[in-house]
Write a protein that holds these residues in place. Structure first.
Motif, PDB file in Angstrom:
ATOM      1  N   LYS A 133      32.187  77.970  28.270  1.00 20.38           N
ATOM      2  CA  LYS A 133      32.985  76.764  28.529  1.00 20.38           C
ATOM      3  C   LYS A 133      32.247  75.501  28.078  1.00 20.38           C
ATOM      4  CE  LYS A 133      33.234  77.657  32.965  1.00 20.38           C
ATOM      5  NZ  LYS A 133      32.338  78.829  33.041  1.00 20.38           N
ATOM      6  N   SER A 134      31.027  75.351  28.556  1.00 20.71           N
ATOM      7  CA  SER A 134      30.258  74.160  28.158  1.00 20.71           C
ATOM      8  C   SER A 134      30.020  74.157  26.660  1.00 20.71           C
ATOM      9  CB  SER A 134      28.923  74.115  28.893  1.00 20.71           C
ATOM     10  OG  SER A 134      29.125  74.045  30.286  1.00 20.71           O
ATOM     11  N   THR A 135      29.905  75.359  26.098  1.00 14.80           N
ATOM     12  CA  THR A 135      29.666  75.457  24.663  1.00 14.80           C
ATOM     13  C   THR A 135      30.796  74.793  23.881  1.00 14.80           C
ATOM     14  OG1 THR A 135      28.500  77.511  25.058  1.00 14.80           O
ATOM     15  CG2 THR A 135      29.171  77.082  22.807  1.00 14.80           C
ATOM     16  N   LEU A 180      28.695  65.316  31.648  1.00 14.62           N
ATOM     17  CA  LEU A 180      28.057  66.629  31.556  1.00 14.62           C
ATOM     18  C   LEU A 180      27.895  67.280  32.931  1.00 14.62           C
ATOM     19  CD1 LEU A 180      25.297  65.793  28.951  1.00 14.62           C
ATOM     20  CD2 LEU A 180      27.265  67.270  28.580  1.00 14.62           C
ATOM     21  N   GLN A 181      27.694  68.578  32.870  1.00 16.14           N
ATOM     22  CA  GLN A 181      27.511  69.366  34.091  1.00 16.14           C
ATOM     23  C   GLN A 181      26.314  68.850  34.903  1.00 16.14           C
ATOM     24  OE1 GLN A 181      27.477  73.399  32.818  1.00 16.14           O
ATOM     25  NE2 GLN A 181      28.236  74.189  34.752  1.00 16.14           N
ATOM     26  N   ASP A 182      25.194  68.623  34.184  1.00 15.50           N
ATOM     27  CA  ASP A 182      24.035  68.027  34.855  1.00 15.50           C
ATOM     28  C   ASP A 182      23.987  66.577  34.436  1.00 15.50           C
ATOM     29  OD1 ASP A 182      23.117  70.686  35.622  1.00 15.50           O
ATOM     30  OD2 ASP A 182      22.661  70.866  33.476  1.00 15.50           O
ATOM     31  N   LEU A 209      35.178  66.581  30.785  1.00 11.30           N
ATOM     32  CA  LEU A 209      34.530  66.599  32.080  1.00 11.30           C
ATOM     33  C   LEU A 209      34.030  68.004  32.360  1.00 11.30           C
ATOM     34  CD1 LEU A 209      36.226  64.344  34.487  1.00 11.30           C
ATOM     35  CD2 LEU A 209      34.965  66.207  35.470  1.00 11.30           C
ATOM     36  N   ASP A 210      32.746  68.139  32.501  1.00 11.49           N
ATOM     37  CA  ASP A 210      32.201  69.448  32.859  1.00 11.49           C
ATOM     38  C   ASP A 210      31.830  69.357  34.329  1.00 11.49           C
ATOM     39  OD1 ASP A 210      31.212  71.975  32.768  1.00 11.49           O
ATOM     40  OD2 ASP A 210      29.869  71.657  31.067  1.00 11.49           O
ATOM     41  N   GLU A 211      32.734  69.787  35.175  1.00 13.30           N
ATOM     42  CA  GLU A 211      32.507  69.633  36.612  1.00 13.30           C
ATOM     43  C   GLU A 211      31.238  70.359  37.043  1.00 13.30           C
ATOM     44  OE1 GLU A 211      36.828  68.987  38.732  1.00 13.30           O
ATOM     45  OE2 GLU A 211      35.997  71.002  38.698  1.00 13.30           O
TER      46      GLU A 211
HETATM   47 MG   LIG Z   1      28.755  75.197  31.739  1.00 11.00          MG
END
Ligand SMILES: [Mg+2]
Ligand SMILES: Nc1ncnc2c1ncn2[C@@H]1O[C@H](COP(=O)(O)OP(=O)(O)OP(=O)(O)O)[C@@H](O)[C@H]1O
Length: 590
Positions: A387-389, A428-430, A508-510
């Protein structure tokens, strides 16, 4: 990297020329350094000549007027030498610092353009060493290496010539010792070169290790790794110590040898010049013998130190080699597109996109989907599904292997990077925050964004109250990596950052970590607000977000397995249905 590669030939002139090319903007300083170096050598050699004349002439004849003039002359020489030395020190350092200032800026600029893959494969500690410690070494080429060597060589040559002129027989006797010192110096130099490369490597290791442990201190303490880490650190430290001790050891051997040679020289001069004297040598004055002592010092002392200076030079060259290697790395995202759009609508299409971070290890196996302008699409799937990719590809953090990604009908490769990225905001996620105020973390020091705009935006997405409640409000300093805030709070700041930049496309990467109900509410409210009226892709971990999406993309192991709305997918009873039951059902019931 091969060690012998790095040592290279005895002296790498191309590298040397490249380092010196950086002095071009500082030509005047360069010449001031060169001239002060030469003059300080000239003054140094002048002193023994004067001493000889004082002893032979003025002192012998007891002519006080002549003696006074000679002493004044001597004083002038000394003042001259000191002044030149002072000027040399200051300007040589100025030159070195100016050069490394320029190189450092170029290095940093270069690093900022590197692909993410480069950073994935590099140690941050090593890069920090390149930008800081190695730079200092390069500066020392100028302040302690090259020009000093030139001055020393000049001193030695002049001393040798003057000795020969005063009495060539005695001079030959002195020169007989030179080969011993030369051979010792050469051996010393070679040993030191290897030793210093090891020292550099160990310093880098030490840097990386300390940096990483400090950043990950929580893990170290949480898992009681203190003992293990201490042991690892002890080993690295010991290697570092050994590397240094080797250089100390070589120094300890070399300097006594040089010292002994010097004393032997003095002994020989005394023996032949004084005891055997006149008939054999033809030395006919006392002044000459004293001058010889001075001149021998001028010959031998630089010879000893020159090895040291060669080390400095060599270390500088090794450092320069490493820094230039980074400067020569071409690891940039090709910015060859030419399309610049002031506005994009936000239609996005992935067409059979294949991608892997590492060669031959595909992570995304042919991803195709469409997002219409203004739509909110949720991507769900197990951890590691890719997903993040997907979002790493949209703004070209990484280059796809095949397929196409299109925004508003134009491939992302055809946009300029600047234009492409200006339309996309990513949370980002982080969340990463700089050690700066909240206001600056939101505007990223873009002067077009005023504090009142930030406040207005914060009110709109409902985080103004939270920020105002912090000590200092928008001027609250979040410290390094935002450690002064909770992860939910950090996420809210990131939302605001994205919102203020007013992008056409929002990603948005929750965060996967759960937050408290209050923050959850704030985040939900903020999410609704910032996705309003723009194309949004949300990698969703919250049911509320997922349910509101116009479309859900379900991913598994680098592939899209289902696309549809929440209701459609539940009805279908496939992968999403299972995921929902396993992950979200409880949440909904609660
Ligand atoms: Mg991810
Ligand atoms: N920088 C990277 N270098 C190499 N491989 C990576 C990198 N980032 C991710 N991967 C790999 O790519 C795959 C997909 O990772 P990705 O981050 O896209 O997962 P994800 O779906 O976002 O998972 P999560 O829900 O946990 O965030 C994983 O197998 C991961 O090991």
């Amino acid at each position: 990297m091969n060690k012998s590669d790095e040592i290279g030939k005895a002296f790498d002139f191309r590298l040397f020329k490249r380092v010196f090319a950086h002095t071009k903007p500082y030509q005047i300083i360069f010449w001031v350094v060169a001239i002060t170096a030469i003059l300080s050598a000239a003054f140094a050699v002048g002193i023994p000549i004067l001493v000889k004349d004082i002893i032979n002439g003025a002192l012998d004849s007891k002519n006080s007027q002549q003696l006074f003039t000679a002493i004044m002359f001597m004083l002038a020489l000394l003042i001259g030498q000191v002044t030149m030395q002072l000027g040399f020190n200051y300007y040589a350092n100025l030159l070195g610092e100016s050069v490394i200032k320029d190189i450092r800026v170029r290095l940093f600029q270069k690093m900022m353009g590197f692909k993410m893959t480069y950073f994935d494969n590099s140690s941050i500690g090593v890069l920090v060493t390149r930008a800081v410690a190695d730079m200092q070494r390069i500066g020392e080429i100028f302040s302690q290496g090259f020009f000093m060597i030139v001055a020393d060589v000049l001193k030695m040559i002049s001393a040798a010539i003057i000795m020969t002129i005063i009495n060539w027989k005695l001079a030959l006797i002195v020169f007989a010792i030179l080969p011993v010192i030369l051979v010792a110096t050469r051996l010393f130099q070679q040993a030191m070169k290897v030793a210093f490369i090891e020292v550099r490597a160990q310093v880098s290791n030490l840097n990386s290790f300390v940096q990483e442990r400090l950043a990950g201190m929580k893990i170290v303490q949480l898992f009681n790794r203190e003992e293990v880490e201490k042991e690892k650190f002890r080993v690295i430290n010991e290697k570092h110590q050994n590397a240094w001790l080797k250089t100390v050891w070589y120094n300890s051997i070399f300097f006594p040898i040089a010292e002994i040679s010097n004393s032997i020289g003095i002994g020989l001069v005394v023996y032949f010049g004084v005891i055997q004297n006149i008939e054999n040598i033809g030395l006919d004055n006392k002044g000459a013998i004293v001058a010889f002592f001075f001149l021998m010092d001028l010959l031998f002392r630089p010879l000893r130190q020159i090895a040291d200076k060669f080390n400095t030079l060599q270390m500088g060259m090794v450092a320069a080699n490493r820094v230039f290697k980074i400067l020569d790395t071409s690891s940039h995202i090709a910015d060859e597109g030419s399309v610049v759009k002031a506005d994009v609508k936000g239609d996005i299409e992935f067409k059979d996109v294949r991608f892997g971070y590492i060669k031959d290890e595909e992570v995304l196996h042919g991803i195709s989907f469409k997002v219409n302008a203004g739509e909110t699409v949720a991507i769900v799937g197990a951890t590691g599904a890719g997903k993040s990719t997907i979002i790493n590809l949209l703004n070209r953090f990484y280059e796809i292997n095949s397929g196409q990604i299109v925004i508003d009908g134009v491939s992302i490769h055809d946009y300029t990077l600047q234009s492409l990225r200006s339309h996309i905001a990513i949370v980002l996620q982080d969340v990463f925050l700089f050690a700066d105020t909240i206001a600056n973390n939101i505007s990223l020091r873009d002067e077009n964004i005023t504090v009142s705009e930030i406040e207005a935006a914060a009110k709109q997405i409902g985080v103004h109250e939270f920020i105002s409640s912090l000590p200092g409000g928008y001027q609250y300093n979040v410290k390094e990596r935002g450690t002064m805030l909770s992860s939910g709070q950090r996420q809210l700041i990131a939302f605001l950052r994205a919102y203020v930049s007013n992008p056409s496309i929002l990603i948005l990467d929750e965060a996967t970590s759960s937050v408290d109900t209050y923050s959850e509410q704030l985040i939900q409210q903020a999410t609704d607000k910032i996705t309003e009226g723009r194309t949004s892709i949300i990698i969703a971990h919250r049911l509320a977000t997922i349910k509101k999406a116009s479309k859900i993309i379900v991913m598994d192991e680098g592939q899209i397995v289902e696309i549809g709305t929440h209701k459609e997918l539940l009805k279908k009873g496939g992968y999403y249905n299972d995921l929902y039951k396993a992950q979200f059902l409880e949440e909904e019931v609660a």
